[in-house]
Write a protein that holds these residues in place. Sequence first.
Motif, PDB file in Angstrom:
ATOM      1  N   ASP A 364      -9.654  -0.909   5.175  1.00 46.97           N
ATOM      2  CA  ASP A 364     -10.796  -0.453   5.755  1.00 46.97           C
ATOM      3  C   ASP A 364     -10.987   1.183   4.889  1.00 46.97           C
ATOM      4  O   ASP A 364     -12.768   1.455   4.460  1.00 46.97           O
ATOM      5  CB  ASP A 364     -11.145  -0.040   7.261  1.00 46.97           C
ATOM      6  N   THR A 370      -6.433   2.820   8.351  1.00 49.36           N
ATOM      7  CA  THR A 370      -6.221   2.983   9.002  1.00 49.36           C
ATOM      8  C   THR A 370      -5.910   1.015  10.051  1.00 49.36           C
ATOM      9  O   THR A 370      -5.645   1.270  10.596  1.00 49.36           O
ATOM     10  CB  THR A 370      -7.057   3.544  10.948  1.00 49.36           C
ATOM     11  N   ALA A 371      -7.104   0.573   9.033  1.00 51.64           N
ATOM     12  CA  ALA A 371      -7.432  -0.963   9.880  1.00 51.64           C
ATOM     13  C   ALA A 371      -6.540  -1.605   8.801  1.00 51.64           C
ATOM     14  O   ALA A 371      -7.499  -1.593   7.393  1.00 51.64           O
ATOM     15  CB  ALA A 371      -7.668  -1.317  10.565  1.00 51.64           C
ATOM     16  N   ASP A 385      -3.592  -3.138  13.477  1.00 53.18           N
ATOM     17  CA  ASP A 385      -3.668  -1.468  13.123  1.00 53.18           C
ATOM     18  C   ASP A 385      -2.178  -0.873  12.351  1.00 53.18           C
ATOM     19  O   ASP A 385      -1.070  -1.180  12.278  1.00 53.18           O
ATOM     20  CB  ASP A 385      -3.403  -0.522  14.438  1.00 53.18           C
ATOM     21  N   ARG A 387      -2.058   2.712  10.992  1.00 51.89           N
ATOM     22  CA  ARG A 387      -1.739   3.313  10.684  1.00 51.89           C
ATOM     23  C   ARG A 387      -0.452   4.175  10.264  1.00 51.89           C
ATOM     24  O   ARG A 387      -0.196   5.120   9.277  1.00 51.89           O
ATOM     25  CB  ARG A 387      -2.480   3.672  11.553  1.00 51.89           C
ATOM     26  N   ILE A 392       3.252  -1.429  12.873  1.00 53.98           N
ATOM     27  CA  ILE A 392       2.573  -2.434  12.845  1.00 53.98           C
ATOM     28  C   ILE A 392       1.676  -3.018  14.461  1.00 53.98           C
ATOM     29  O   ILE A 392       2.764  -4.045  14.565  1.00 53.98           O
ATOM     30  CB  ILE A 392       2.171  -2.914  11.515  1.00 53.98           C
ATOM     31  N   ARG A 393       0.563  -2.596  14.693  1.00 55.24           N
ATOM     32  CA  ARG A 393       0.312  -3.704  15.977  1.00 55.24           C
ATOM     33  C   ARG A 393      -1.121  -4.738  15.911  1.00 55.24           C
ATOM     34  O   ARG A 393      -2.450  -4.103  15.227  1.00 55.24           O
ATOM     35  CB  ARG A 393       0.906  -3.312  17.162  1.00 55.24           C
ATOM     36  N   GLU A 394      -1.290  -5.732  16.121  1.00 59.61           N
ATOM     37  CA  GLU A 394      -2.565  -6.057  16.226  1.00 59.61           C
ATOM     38  C   GLU A 394      -3.728  -6.069  17.396  1.00 59.61           C
ATOM     39  O   GLU A 394      -3.027  -5.335  18.021  1.00 59.61           O
ATOM     40  CB  GLU A 394      -2.317  -8.200  16.560  1.00 59.61           C
ATOM     41  N   ILE A 395      -4.427  -5.675  16.441  1.00 60.86           N
ATOM     42  CA  ILE A 395      -5.654  -5.162  17.943  1.00 60.86           C
ATOM     43  C   ILE A 395      -7.074  -5.340  18.281  1.00 60.86           C
ATOM     44  O   ILE A 395      -7.441  -5.784  19.227  1.00 60.86           O
ATOM     45  CB  ILE A 395      -6.076  -3.421  17.183  1.00 60.86           C
ATOM     46  N   ASN A 473     -17.881  -0.619  12.615  1.00 62.42           N
ATOM     47  CA  ASN A 473     -17.364  -0.991  14.279  1.00 62.42           C
ATOM     48  C   ASN A 473     -17.216  -2.516  13.150  1.00 62.42           C
ATOM     49  O   ASN A 473     -16.445  -3.587  14.646  1.00 62.42           O
ATOM     50  CB  ASN A 473     -17.943  -0.447  14.877  1.00 62.42           C
ATOM     51  N   VAL A 493     -10.285  -0.554  20.586  1.00 61.93           N
ATOM     52  CA  VAL A 493      -9.001  -0.235  19.903  1.00 61.93           C
ATOM     53  C   VAL A 493      -9.131  -0.065  18.480  1.00 61.93           C
ATOM     54  O   VAL A 493      -8.778   0.508  17.565  1.00 61.93           O
ATOM     55  CB  VAL A 493      -9.149  -1.876  19.356  1.00 61.93           C
ATOM     56  N   TYR A 494     -10.610   0.769  18.062  1.00 66.37           N
ATOM     57  CA  TYR A 494     -10.992   0.630  16.203  1.00 66.37           C
ATOM     58  C   TYR A 494     -12.063   1.565  16.401  1.00 66.37           C
ATOM     59  O   TYR A 494     -13.352   1.565  16.753  1.00 66.37           O
ATOM     60  CB  TYR A 494     -11.466  -0.572  15.469  1.00 66.37           C
TER      61      TYR A 494
END
Length: 507
Positions: A364, A370-371, A385, A387, A392-395, A473, A493-494
Amino acid sequence: MSRGFVVAATVVAATLGVGTAGAANHYFPYISETAAARAQCGPDDLTERGIQGNVSAEDRNSGRSRQGYNCNMARLGGVRGAGGGIVSVTSDHCSYTSSLFPSSAIAKQPGVQIVDARNPRKPRVVGSLTTPAMVGGTWESLKVNHKRKLLAATSVPFLWGGGFFSVYDISDCAHPKLLNKGAGTAWPLPFTSHEGGFSPDGRTYWASGVYPGHLSAIDISNPAKPSVIWQGLHSFLGHGFGISPDGNHMFLSNMAGITVLDISAIQRRAPYPQVPHVAAYLWPDGQLNQHSIPVTYQGRRHLFSLDEAGSGGVKVFDIHKLNKPKLITSIKLEINLPKNQDTLVRSSSGGSLFGSNPHYCSVDRPNDPTALACSWESSGIRVFDIRNLNKIREIGYYNPPAQKNSTITQLPNSPHVLGSIIGMPVLEFLSLGMSMANGKVSVPELVGPRSGMIAGGDMATDWCFSPPEFHGNQIWSTCSDGGFMALELSGKVYTPPADQASTHGSD
């Protein structure tokens, strides 16, 4: 290798303007067996069942996959048109749908489709681009340079092409204006290509071939008069790439890794430019590295690099020192783990060449992103995500409804339709073989209700290849069968950063 071969290779490299002195190979044997943490989905989402990223053989056969899957993402609107091509791009309120030769040349509106998404709930096709480059199949060469508001592509009829090249002014994005009516349009230029992209300042368009690793630099300082100013052979096979923000280094995809090139001489327009090899980053899992995205975290250089086959996922490197890279982590879905390769092949059988791997990603913003959003082939659009690179995780994700049993007459611009003459997920076999050699494959799990579909596959999932680009978004992208989509990522989530500037590394 023999001493004679090394000497010969050095002579050839020097002749072609590709230096080798000081280059080093860096091998990363680590194969990640951990997936990104799952997204926490909402109660009304139509979520995946079972393994993260998997569209099971049962869901494909029952018709469940025709409902699609979503988590924290919703479709605002879309337009299927003639199909989504391979790599499509966006600028302002428009999207440009890449063309696929030869079928797109005979479509109702041949060439590259222009989609006006000013109203993302009701996007519409408002025209098409029909120069030889745009009708001849753009493959992975269709790119936008946002700084100069240029759209460009080369002609790639099937995997490999070249000669024709078009540059458009997209200041008015819905009404592109062809800039080079002579060279590249009225007559061909001397280059080959499979993929292409811009230097960050938009003055150079780079065209990369496949075999034998042919790379060309096209000067578009004056877009009306493009000219090839450098060419060379860089490795056995070349693919996509990312370029550093200063335009001085290219991270060029090879078979299973990255070749780092010093392209500063081209960037500064040296009269007799050399393009030295700086380093190569290599790894065993993941075949056909697709492209890379250079970014920074707190001013320190990093790189996201993804493999379109072989379940290598997205690798994240610290490249603050180019010749001392550090592999930080790999971003994978559960379906990509070595222990799940049997399930991947079982599910992908009957769906043609591709399974579930990332193909193109975008961040982004290039500084402290951040994404990360990725088109993950049969697993749809996935958002992470990023950051904290250690967590790291899926959002969210959106896997579009399958357009099952569509024909080439209905979707002439869909590579999935064209590829459905083959049923086997051929591009998953190398990673399957590696897992078999390591004792991680269960034969009963490997065989399923679609295993006999060796030829004549169906379209019980879609194929998502294009870079998902951030628009606040919203995320805009195309998938092969479903065409253009405007998706909305939940505000839970974002939160878009104020300086959001979506990039995939060669735009």
